[in-house]
Every structure is written in structure tokens, then in C-alpha cells.
Design an enzyme around this catalytic site. Structure first.
Site, PDB file in Angstrom:
ATOM      1  N   THR A 114      11.120  11.745   7.851  1.00 40.55           N
ATOM      2  CA  THR A 114      10.764  10.612   8.702  1.00 40.55           C
ATOM      3  C   THR A 114      11.667  10.671   9.924  1.00 40.55           C
ATOM      4  OG1 THR A 114      10.128   9.248   6.802  1.00 40.55           O
ATOM      5  CG2 THR A 114      10.587   8.105   8.871  1.00 40.55           C
TER       6      THR A 114
ATOM      7  N   LYS B  71       5.292  11.696   1.682  1.00 39.92           N
ATOM      8  CA  LYS B  71       5.971  11.050   2.805  1.00 39.92           C
ATOM      9  C   LYS B  71       7.482  11.214   2.791  1.00 39.92           C
ATOM     10  CE  LYS B  71       2.476   7.488   3.641  1.00 39.92           C
ATOM     11  NZ  LYS B  71       2.321   7.615   5.099  1.00 39.92           N
TER      12      LYS B  71
ATOM     13  N   ARG C 221      -1.428  14.381   3.968  1.00 36.21           N
ATOM     14  CA  ARG C 221      -2.538  13.588   3.446  1.00 36.21           C
ATOM     15  C   ARG C 221      -3.169  14.181   2.188  1.00 36.21           C
ATOM     16  NH1 ARG C 221      -1.556   8.771   5.847  1.00 36.21           N
ATOM     17  NH2 ARG C 221      -1.598   8.925   8.137  1.00 36.21           N
TER      18      ARG C 221
ATOM     19  N   ARG D  54     -13.285   3.508   0.569  1.00 36.24           N
ATOM     20  CA  ARG D  54     -14.088   2.588  -0.243  1.00 36.24           C
ATOM     21  C   ARG D  54     -15.314   2.040   0.463  1.00 36.24           C
ATOM     22  NH1 ARG D  54      -8.764   1.458  -0.915  1.00 36.24           N
ATOM     23  NH2 ARG D  54      -8.834  -0.128   0.723  1.00 36.24           N
TER      24      ARG D  54
ATOM     25  N   GLU E  44      -7.046   8.941  11.203  1.00 32.49           N
ATOM     26  CA  GLU E  44      -8.024   8.077  11.856  1.00 32.49           C
ATOM     27  C   GLU E  44      -8.679   8.765  13.055  1.00 32.49           C
ATOM     28  OE1 GLU E  44      -6.721   3.728  12.146  1.00 32.49           O
ATOM     29  OE2 GLU E  44      -4.832   4.796  11.816  1.00 32.49           O
TER      30      GLU E  44
ATOM     31  N   GLN F 218      -0.894  13.379  -0.629  1.00 28.20           N
ATOM     32  CA  GLN F 218      -0.983  11.936  -0.877  1.00 28.20           C
ATOM     33  C   GLN F 218      -2.243  11.579  -1.654  1.00 28.20           C
ATOM     34  OE1 GLN F 218      -0.790   9.617   2.723  1.00 28.20           O
ATOM     35  NE2 GLN F 218      -0.770   7.664   1.669  1.00 28.20           N
TER      36      GLN F 218
ATOM     37  N   HIS G 175      -5.565  -0.099  11.217  1.00 26.91           N
ATOM     38  CA  HIS G 175      -5.234   1.082  10.423  1.00 26.91           C
ATOM     39  C   HIS G 175      -5.670   0.891   8.974  1.00 26.91           C
ATOM     40  CE1 HIS G 175      -3.128   4.493   8.770  1.00 26.91           C
ATOM     41  NE2 HIS G 175      -2.382   3.704   8.008  1.00 26.91           N
TER      42      HIS G 175
ATOM     43  N   ASP H  26       8.759   0.825   4.134  1.00 23.73           N
ATOM     44  CA  ASP H  26       7.647   1.071   5.066  1.00 23.73           C
ATOM     45  C   ASP H  26       6.510   0.105   4.757  1.00 23.73           C
ATOM     46  OD1 ASP H  26       6.334   2.289   7.152  1.00 23.73           O
ATOM     47  OD2 ASP H  26       5.560   3.940   5.957  1.00 23.73           O
TER      48      ASP H  26
ATOM     49  N   THR I  88       1.748   2.533  10.238  1.00 24.49           N
ATOM     50  CA  THR I  88       0.988   3.054  11.377  1.00 24.49           C
ATOM     51  C   THR I  88       0.417   1.917  12.217  1.00 24.49           C
ATOM     52  OG1 THR I  88       0.384   4.978  10.065  1.00 24.49           O
ATOM     53  CG2 THR I  88      -0.916   4.563  12.045  1.00 24.49           C
TER      54      THR I  88
ATOM     55  N   TYR J 142      -1.170   9.558  -5.129  1.00 24.94           N
ATOM     56  CA  TYR J 142      -0.806   8.173  -4.836  1.00 24.94           C
ATOM     57  C   TYR J 142      -1.224   7.157  -5.889  1.00 24.94           C
ATOM     58  CZ  TYR J 142      -5.429   6.432  -3.372  1.00 24.94           C
ATOM     59  OH  TYR J 142      -6.731   6.009  -3.341  1.00 24.94           O
TER      60      TYR J 142
ATOM     61  N   GLU K 133       2.459   9.549  11.928  1.00 24.20           N
ATOM     62  CA  GLU K 133       2.151   8.120  11.906  1.00 24.20           C
ATOM     63  C   GLU K 133       2.987   7.437  12.981  1.00 24.20           C
ATOM     64  OE1 GLU K 133       0.658   7.232   7.371  1.00 24.20           O
ATOM     65  OE2 GLU K 133       2.637   6.523   7.950  1.00 24.20           O
TER      66      GLU K 133
ATOM     67  N   GLU L  72       4.755   4.643  14.471  1.00 26.08           N
ATOM     68  CA  GLU L  72       5.308   3.407  13.933  1.00 26.08           C
ATOM     69  C   GLU L  72       6.497   2.937  14.772  1.00 26.08           C
ATOM     70  OE1 GLU L  72       6.004   3.115   9.767  1.00 26.08           O
ATOM     71  OE2 GLU L  72       4.643   4.756   9.234  1.00 26.08           O
TER      72      GLU L  72
ATOM     73  N   ASP M 116       6.503   8.632  10.825  1.00 18.91           N
ATOM     74  CA  ASP M 116       6.574   8.821   9.375  1.00 18.91           C
ATOM     75  C   ASP M 116       5.596   9.934   8.998  1.00 18.91           C
ATOM     76  OD1 ASP M 116       7.361   8.420   6.776  1.00 18.91           O
ATOM     77  OD2 ASP M 116       5.931   6.809   6.405  1.00 18.91           O
TER      78      ASP M 116
END
Length: 429
Positions: free
Chosen positions: A270, A266, A250, A155, A377, A253, A146, A139, A363, A257, A212, A214, A246
Site C-alpha cells: 500500500t 491487498k 483482483r 450481483r 471499474e 481477491q 465504487h 481501510d 476507492t 475473499y 485504488e 484513495e 491500495d
């Protein structure tokens, strides 16, 4: 000027599967074994019967000894893997034969009612299966908007993209065993989560389940271990595309992660669409890949690199809604990195791809709010709930929700489409 290609099979103007498309898939008729078919309008054309009649002897001739064993018919199998392995010349020839047999000018099937009764099935009467035995799944993270949106949440806008993002197609290896066909229900996953104000993590169902939007492509012939695929030959290894969702947890994750990336958030499920749209069908919808800044390193520079003009939508239907509501409208052209760059980068260290491997885009989000390809998002991590027509709101997907992704290209009086990939969410165990 030649007349447009027409089929004797009646195909509605809004169908995703006119004679200009002819996507491949694995279908199972009632009380019969799965085999290879092609979609035309509302029907599936059974290639295994046409193969027995000798229409695809050239494909069998292209199959190397042992893959599959000699005498084993390619289109009678329960996956596309053997066909994927034969390569583009045989793929093109097969497509040309199928278009010829379905043409309004060809009497072979058109005038043989008995044969037509054997080779055609209504799509509503068959069960679709995964198109390939997917040995490996990768992936990517190739949509600029995105990546920038997610980075901004984590950040701030000044450091939204990591330093490597515009230098290489970022990716991770996913879990092939939990890839499922469209229509398979999706069980909400359990896992560890840790709210920012909690002293220790807790365990339970994900509260931030997401989709997601995709696309993904299937690998045809692979490459030998230790031998990279040059970018200008990448196209020889790509058979065609499917839609992908996918599913992502969240909150799981966010806790798991660092430092190695996605894992349990994830790999629980899928979903992909059943019909594989070939590069030949997409050829007329190619667009030049926009200039990249900074210029990529030499191994990522293709002579005539490209993207595709594919319209994509995500539809959400809650358990109380009468009809689905469109929540995302985006386009495949919103990907920064091309599929050729993805494949070239994947193999630059000598990694060996194999027939049936699946490489996904990540995504696909665009520059506008409605073109964002996931709930993360769309609701800005739950801060701005999505308002639905019936008055309901959603920060994340809830049990009973059905998420459907569709995609198509607009031709001159017809569409080349992918059908859909859909899944309904079930409560956690």
C-alpha cells in the site's frame, strides 16, 4: 480587508505547497538523520533546527511525560508520532509559528542568510520517508459509486449494495507493515487464483493487478480501550491527510475473499504520499456532508458534519509512453461516509486508536466513467479495455507501468495540494 498571506520564499502559482498549506513530513538530508520538516514551494523547512532555537517550546511543554521522554525533542525524531500525540491546540500553534516565520513581513529568517542556509533544503536533494510509525491500518469502503459498481458486477444492479452498506461505514483491517512511501517499486504478487471454469485453483503471478485511488488520515491523540469517541469530538483525533494507492490483485481477491474479506490480495503493498496536509490547511475547502438516506443511527449523526472539495487524479505511464496519461478524475466529495463517521464507528465498540494509526477512505469513484477510481471499474472487470494515447490498451496494470495519484484544492490564486503517490510495477518473483 487584510492582505493575502505571502511568503518571502518564492512559490510558483501551480505549486502544491504555498504558505497556506505547510504540510508536515519526515525528510532525510544527505549524510544526516531523518527529522521533521514542512514543505514550502520547492523547499523543506527543517523544524528540528528551529526547535533547537526555542521556537517550539510550547510543543515540548504539551508533551506528556514518557511520550516522548522529557528532554527528547519532538521535531528531531524520525516520525511524527510524538507530535501527533500532543493534540490540536499544539498543532495549531506550531502551524501559526511556521506561517509567521515564513511570512514576507517577518525578518527572522528572511534577513538571516546564514540561518536560511541551515534550515532550508531543496526537496530534490532529500529523501522522504513514511511520515509516521503506523501501528494499525484500517481501510474503509465509503464511496457509493465504487460500491455500487463493484456490487453490480458481482450481483447485478438490483442487489448491488449489501443490506448494511447505507447503515454503517464498512471496513476491514489492513496490514501496516507493507505500507510504503511514494516512489517505492511494487512487486507483482503471487497467489492462488481460480478461474470460473477451472476444477481447482492454480498458483502464480496475479494477472489482474489494479490500483485504488484513495485518501487516508493519520490519527493524533488516541482513545482509551473501552471508551468510544463521540462523533462531535472525532475531529480532535484527526491530524491530517495523505494520498493513498491500495494496490489490489483482483484475481487473488476473487478466490480468497469469502467469507472474511480481503487478505493476500491487498496486504502485499500500500503506497502513501510523504506530506501530511493538516485539517487547518483544508478548513477553507470544507463542504457540508450531503443528506444520507436512510438517516444514520444517532451515534453517526454529527451536528455539522463535512467533507472536502479535493480534486483527485490518477495518471498511468507505460514503459513505452513518453508522458503519463490521466485515466481517473474524481473528487473527495464522492465519499458517502464522512471521516468523522468513520472514526466514530471505528471506536463505538471501544476499539482504541493510537497516534500514527492510518484510516483510509477506500476507492473514491464518482458517477461518470472517467471518475472511476480503479481498473476494475474503468474496464468493467476487463471487458472494456482502456485505450491509451499511444495505441496501447490495458485491462489491468502490467509490469513496467507507473501509476501516480495526485490531489489538490483550488484556492484564490493558489493551491493546497498533497503532492503525489507513485509506484512502478516490477515482475513477480
Amino acid at each position: 480587508m487584510s492582505s493575502p498571506l505571502r511568503s518571502y520564499v518564492e512559490v510558483s502559482a501551480d505549486s502544491h505547497f504555498p504558505i497556506q498549506n505547510l504540510p508536515f513530513g519526515i525528510f532525510q538530508p544527505k549524510q544526516a538523520k531523518p527529522r521533521v520538516g514542512v514543505a514550502i514551494g520547492e523547499y523543506v523547512l527543517d523544524l528540528s533546527i528551529l526547535e533547537e532555537l526555542g521556537h517550539f517550546d510550547f510543543v515540548e511543554a504539551a508533551v506528556l511525560s514518557g511520550n516522548p521522554p522529557k528532554g527528547q525533542r519532538v521535531f528531531s525524531q524520525d516520525s511524527l508520532n510524538a507530535f501527533l500525540a500532543v493534540g490540536r491546540p499544539a498543532w495549531r500553534h506550531a502551524r501559526e509559528v511556521i506561517q509567521h516565520l515564513l511570512s514576507a513581513e517577518t525578518p527572522t529568517l528572511r534577513d538571516d542568510a546564514k540561518l536560511r542556509a541551515h534550515v532550508f533544503h531543496e526537496q530534490k536533494d532529500v529523501v522522504m520517508q513514511l511520515p509516521a510509525r503506523i501501528g494499525n491500518y484500517t481501510d474503509f469502503y465509503s464511496s457509493y459509486h465504487h460500491a455500487h459498481n463493484v456490487g453490480t458486477m458481482l450481483r447485478g444492479p438490483e442487489n448491488a449494495l449489501m443490506p448494511n452498506w447505507k447503515w454503517l461505514p464498512v471496513a476491514y483491517h489492513g496490514r501496516a507493515s507493507s505500507i510504503v512511501i511514494s516512489g517505492t517499486e511494487v512487486r507483482r504478487p503471487n497467489g492462488q487464483t481460480k478461474p470460473p471454469d477451472a476444477a481447482a485453483p492454480g498458483f502464480g503471478p496475479s494477472k489482474s493487478l489494479d490500483y485504488e485511488l484513495e485518501m487516508a488520515f493519520l490519527i493524533g491523540p488516541g482513545n482509551s480501550l473501552g471508551e468510544p469517541v463521540p462523533i462531535d469530538r472525532a475531529i480532535d483525533h484527526i491530524f491530517g491527510f495523505v494520498l493513498m494507492n491500495d494496490w489490489s490483485a483482483r484475481d487473488i481477491q476473487a478466490w480468497e475473499y469469502q467469507p472474511l474479506g480481503p487478505f493476500l490480495a491487498k496486504n502485499f503493498c500500500t503506497s502513501i504520499s510523504p506530506w501530511v496536509v493538516t485539517l487547518e490547511a483544508l478548513e477553507q475547502f470544507r463542504k457540508p456532508l450531503p443528506p444520507q438516506d436512510p438517516e444514520p443511527l444517532p451515534y453517526l449523526r454529527g451536528k455539522n458534519d463535512f467533507t472536502f472539495d479535493i480534486h483527485l487524479e490518477a495518471h498511468l505511464k507505460t514503459s513505452s509512453m513518453d508522458a503519463p496519461h490521466i485515466i481517473t478524475r474524481t473528487n473527495f466529495q464522492n465519499l458517502y461516509w464522512s471521516v468523522a463517521q468513520q472514526l466514530a464507528h471505528h471506536t463505538i465498540n471501544g476499539c482504541n486508536l493510537q497516534p500514527g494509526d492510518l484510516l483510509a477512505s477506500g476507492t473514491i469513484s464518482g458517477p461518470t466513467e472517467e471518475s472511476r477510481g480503479c481498473m476494475l471499474e474503468l474496464t468493467w472487470r476487463g471487458a472494456n479495455p482502456l485505450k491509451l494515447p499511444d495505441g496501447e490498451t490495458r485491462k489491468w496494470l502490467e509490469d513496467g507501468d507507473t501509476l501516480t495519484i495526485t490531489g489538490c484544492c483550488e484556492g484564490d490564486g493558489y493551491r493546497v495540494g498533497f503532492g503525489e503517490v507513485s509506484g512502478r510495477i516490477l515482475p513477480a518473483v
